[in-house]
Scaffold this motif. Sequence first.
Motif, short mmCIF file in Angstrom:
data_model
loop_
_atom_site.label_atom_id
_atom_site.label_comp_id
_atom_site.label_asym_id
_atom_site.label_seq_id
_atom_site.Cartn_x
_atom_site.Cartn_y
_atom_site.Cartn_z
N THR A 147 96.73 29.58 13.72
CA THR A 147 96.98 29.64 15.17
C THR A 147 96.17 30.77 15.79
N ALA A 148 96.19 31.94 15.17
CA ALA A 148 95.44 33.09 15.69
C ALA A 148 93.95 32.80 15.69
N ALA A 149 93.46 32.17 14.62
CA ALA A 149 92.02 31.85 14.54
C ALA A 149 91.62 30.87 15.63
N THR A 150 92.47 29.86 15.84
CA THR A 150 92.17 28.87 16.88
C THR A 150 92.13 29.52 18.27
N LEU A 151 93.10 30.40 18.55
CA LEU A 151 93.13 31.08 19.84
C LEU A 151 91.90 31.96 20.02
N SER A 152 91.47 32.61 18.94
CA SER A 152 90.29 33.47 19.01
C SER A 152 89.04 32.66 19.33
N VAL A 153 88.90 31.51 18.66
CA VAL A 153 87.74 30.64 18.92
C VAL A 153 87.76 30.15 20.36
N LEU A 154 88.95 29.74 20.83
CA LEU A 154 89.07 29.23 22.20
C LEU A 154 88.73 30.32 23.22
N ARG A 155 89.22 31.56 22.95
CA ARG A 155 88.95 32.66 23.88
C ARG A 155 87.47 32.96 23.95
N HIS A 156 86.80 33.02 22.80
CA HIS A 156 85.37 33.32 22.80
C HIS A 156 84.55 32.21 23.49
N TRP A 157 85.00 30.96 23.27
CA TRP A 157 84.30 29.86 23.93
C TRP A 157 84.44 29.94 25.45
N LEU A 158 85.66 30.22 25.91
CA LEU A 158 85.90 30.34 27.35
C LEU A 158 85.12 31.51 27.94
N GLU A 159 85.11 32.64 27.25
CA GLU A 159 84.37 33.81 27.74
C GLU A 159 82.89 33.48 27.87
N HIS A 160 82.34 32.77 26.88
CA HIS A 160 80.92 32.39 26.92
C HIS A 160 80.65 31.46 28.09
N GLU A 161 81.50 30.45 28.29
CA GLU A 161 81.30 29.48 29.36
C GLU A 161 81.39 30.14 30.74
N VAL A 162 82.36 31.03 30.90
CA VAL A 162 82.52 31.75 32.18
C VAL A 162 81.31 32.64 32.45
N GLU A 163 80.85 33.32 31.40
CA GLU A 163 79.68 34.19 31.54
C GLU A 163 78.45 33.39 31.96
N GLN A 164 78.28 32.20 31.36
CA GLN A 164 77.17 31.33 31.73
C GLN A 164 77.29 30.86 33.18
N ALA A 165 78.52 30.53 33.58
CA ALA A 165 78.74 30.03 34.94
C ALA A 165 78.51 31.12 35.99
N MET A 166 78.76 32.37 35.61
CA MET A 166 78.61 33.48 36.56
C MET A 166 77.18 34.00 36.65
N GLU A 167 76.31 33.51 35.77
CA GLU A 167 74.90 33.94 35.82
C GLU A 167 74.25 33.42 37.10
N PRO A 168 73.42 34.25 37.77
CA PRO A 168 72.71 33.76 38.96
C PRO A 168 71.87 32.55 38.59
N GLY A 169 72.08 31.45 39.31
CA GLY A 169 71.36 30.22 38.99
C GLY A 169 70.43 29.80 40.11
#
Length: 393
Positions: A126-148
């Motif tokens: 459960t902890a591993a799954t949450l960690s993977v999900l958190r890192h994926w979300l952080e990456h996606e948000v960071e990409q979305a916030m990049e000036p495009g």
Amino acid sequence: MSHLLSLTRAAKLVGATRVELQKKMKSGELVAFDGMVAVKDLLACYPAAQLEDTAEYRRVTQIKERAFAKRVFERILPDAEVLATRLTDLSKRLTQSESQVGRFNALLGKIWDKFRETENRSSGETAATLSVLRHWLEHEVEQAMEPGFTNPLEIKDGVLSVLSAQVTLLPSKQDFLVEGQATLLEAALRAGVSLNYGCSGGNCGLCKGRVVSGQVRKTRHHDFPLTRAEQERGVVLLCSNTAVSDVVIEAAVTDGVQDIPFQQISASLKSRANLNDEVVLLHLQTPRSQRLRFLAGQRVTLKVGASFTAELPIASCPCDDRNLLFHVHRQAGNLFSDYVFDKLKNNETVEVEGPQGEFILHEQSGRPLFFIVLDGGFAPIKSLIEHAMSLEA
């Protein structure tokens, strides 16, 4: 969904006509949503559209470079208070957007904290799954916030919203832009929209309209009194107000010749020019407070001298109701023709009565138009074509 634009606004942004956009919508080249188009779809259809191509940008640049007279500024730029209000509204929208971004970032911080807190309380898979999900979300948000990519049409629409305002009429659903210091009535007539009106000077009250939404501002004095009940309902005179923001107005539009009143106006000869040896062009100008209301293709009776009269078709567009053009043919022995060719002088009074006639443009027809000129001459055809051009028909 991307920001939606009316056809009038979209055509202005890409330098096309409404008709051209309608054809692209019909062929499927341009996606439409209930008659509106998305900015991203508009750019996809017109990829060459750039910020520097906007007509507003070019015109303002010309003003700066050539130091045009004050009257040019007045024609292109809105009234100072109107401009200040539009800039204030734009600043409010920017501040709201920045505030929303700030609240969104704060919410993201709380979400990451909640993820870490849950991870720390969890174990194993459960902890591993949450960690993977958190890192994926952080990456996606960071990409979305990049000036495009910045859509140039969105920038142009921001400029357009400051320099002009869009008016939508009910129940006809016609729309047009108010530019410079034009009143609502002036802008409508320039766009070929036949609003009901009389004197155009604030005296008769025939151009009443009710503001359904948006903000207007009184720019000209009017003597016609509006009742308290009318004022509370948002009724204004279209000849004395301009649009501050995009507005929706309930107002009557002329349906046909039966809506045009009979008028008697004392105009003056502004100029005359020989088109050839047998035809002279008369340019009459009406008083500012008494303009001729007519439909393209109609005719009036002109009286010159003592009582020399002739019924002539109007050779100009209703979009300029103060400047009337006529073609007068030389007819030997005809008292009106002889007076016009031999005696009529600049600034002389010419009486105008009318209009008459039902040879008008059927604006709702989508069929091709063919014009055939016979004994009536080219004058009414010229008026009809200029009116069709103002409508982008």
